[in-house]
Design a protein around this motif. Structure first.
Motif, mmCIF file in Angstrom:
data_model
loop_
_atom_site.group_PDB
_atom_site.id
_atom_site.type_symbol
_atom_site.label_atom_id
_atom_site.label_comp_id
_atom_site.label_asym_id
_atom_site.label_seq_id
_atom_site.Cartn_x
_atom_site.Cartn_y
_atom_site.Cartn_z
ATOM 1 N N TRP A 41 8.110 71.898 -17.132
ATOM 2 C CA TRP A 41 8.242 72.887 -18.368
ATOM 3 C C TRP A 41 7.821 74.394 -17.426
ATOM 4 N N VAL A 42 6.643 74.418 -17.015
ATOM 5 C CA VAL A 42 5.967 75.587 -16.879
ATOM 6 C C VAL A 42 6.498 76.320 -15.394
ATOM 7 N N LEU A 43 6.937 75.488 -14.726
ATOM 8 C CA LEU A 43 7.814 75.766 -13.555
ATOM 9 C C LEU A 43 9.125 76.493 -13.704
ATOM 10 N N VAL A 44 9.681 75.573 -14.523
ATOM 11 C CA VAL A 44 10.969 76.143 -15.132
ATOM 12 C C VAL A 44 11.122 77.480 -15.993
ATOM 13 N N ARG A 45 10.408 77.127 -16.889
ATOM 14 C CA ARG A 45 10.643 78.406 -18.211
ATOM 15 C C ARG A 45 9.635 79.613 -17.817
ATOM 16 N N TYR A 46 8.877 79.547 -17.035
ATOM 17 C CA TYR A 46 7.812 80.775 -16.503
ATOM 18 C C TYR A 46 7.904 81.325 -15.345
ATOM 19 N N GLY A 100 2.124 83.133 -7.948
ATOM 20 C CA GLY A 100 1.813 81.842 -7.302
ATOM 21 C C GLY A 100 2.662 80.570 -7.671
ATOM 22 N N ARG A 101 3.763 80.823 -8.422
ATOM 23 C CA ARG A 101 4.562 79.868 -8.952
ATOM 24 C C ARG A 101 5.117 79.047 -7.890
ATOM 25 N N GLU A 102 5.540 79.674 -6.594
ATOM 26 C CA GLU A 102 5.733 78.950 -5.411
ATOM 27 C C GLU A 102 4.612 77.947 -4.904
ATOM 28 N N ILE A 103 3.591 78.500 -4.987
ATOM 29 C CA ILE A 103 2.575 77.789 -4.269
ATOM 30 C C ILE A 103 2.132 76.547 -5.446
ATOM 31 N N VAL A 104 2.417 76.545 -6.559
ATOM 32 C CA VAL A 104 2.116 75.500 -7.465
ATOM 33 C C VAL A 104 3.148 74.546 -7.239
ATOM 34 N N ASN A 105 4.592 75.038 -7.213
ATOM 35 C CA ASN A 105 5.695 74.122 -6.968
ATOM 36 C C ASN A 105 5.520 73.279 -5.772
#
Length: 282
Positions: free
Chosen positions: A88-93, A97-102
């Motif tokens: 949910w966090v990766l899709v909606r926000y 650093g989102r790419e790192i978390v992904n």
């Protein structure tokens, strides 16, 4: 119109026809999947009925079955909850650093299981970075069933995230906005609008995490301690029998694990199909 339909039916498809495709499918599955299973059954059958039952029903084996399936079930449930949250966090926000978390989500896929087991043991041992935080409260993680669950949660999380994520990306946010416009609260919108659409994918991710947890060996063998009747899982017991050249006994325990896992996965697939039909009808 008749000529047009005839032309459509005569159109050559990119992929071969059903018969040829089915033949390749059956051949491939038989060679890669079915044949090893048959060999497993035949090897365990060399024990005979009485010795087979003695090998699979001994108290040590029964304790290993219980620990393996209960740990895998608990870890898969945790992964279903937090895997949905991560997806949910990766899709909606959108955040820095989102790419790192992904990318970190896929780390358990790429990391050798033995390395993961050593790293988790170093972290959750009583003198480890995380383990020493729980030591004053009398909570021991490494070399306990809790440590096994932690390892299975680690290796199972990507299955849930990567299964749920595409469905969330395809789910239009206008549906949620329409539900809010009609007066639905956030929890009601999630329970009645979002969760039914995610249920088939969530069950699939749960099944994959559970199946991986049942058969996991490398990441568990270090953090479990492998104490019979306490922290010994069935894959470790199978490996120990194999190291003692008791190949038939190892095959017998593996056969029981295979049959139980197959029945559980069939039930999960039935639930998934039922959820998919409800989603399509709703």
């Amino acid at each position: 119109m008749t000529v047009f339909r005839a032309a459509v039916f005569r159109t050559r498809r990119v992929l071969p026809g059903f018969g040829l495709s089915l033949g390749y499918t059956v051949f491939y599955l038989s060679l890669i999947v079915l044949l090893p299973f048959v060999a497993l059954f035949l090897k365990s059958a060399t024990l005979g009925g009485e010795r087979f039952w003695a090998a699979v029903a001994e108290p040590r084996a029964v304790a290993a079955y219980k620990l393996s399936f209960l740990s895998a079930l608990g870890a898969a449930l945790v992964d279903a909850v937090f895997g949905l949250l991560v997806a949910w966090v990766l899709v909606r926000y959108r955040f820095w650093g989102r790419e790192i978390v992904n990318a970190l989500v896929d780390l358990p896929f790429a990391l050798p299981t033995a390395v993961a087991g050593i790293a988790l043991t170093a972290l959750y041992a009583e003198n480890g970075w995380i383990g020493k935080l729980f030591k004053p409260f009398g909570v021991k993680i490494a070399y306990t069933p809790l440590g096994i669950a932690v390892a299975l949660v680690f290796i199972g999380l990507p299955f849930v995230v990567r299964t749920v994520q595409p469905v969330l990306e395809a789910l239009e946010q206008e549906i949620e906005e329409a539900a809010a416009t009609l007066g639905a609260y956030r929890w009601e919108t999630f329970r009645r609008v979002i969760l039914p659409a995610l249920k088939p994918a969530l069950l699939t991710g749960f099944a994959l995490a559970f199946a991986r947890g049942v058969g996991e060996y490398g990441s568990v063998v270090f953090i479990s301690g492998n104490l019979p009747f306490k922290t010994e899982i069935a894959p470790v017991l199978i490996m120990m029998k194999a190291e003692q050249y008791d190949y038939a006994g190892a095959a017998a325990v593996g056969t029981v694990m295979l049959l139980i896992s197959f029945v559980i996965l069939i039930l999960i697939n039935l639930l998934q199909g039922r959820a998919s039909r409800r989603t399509a009808q709703g």
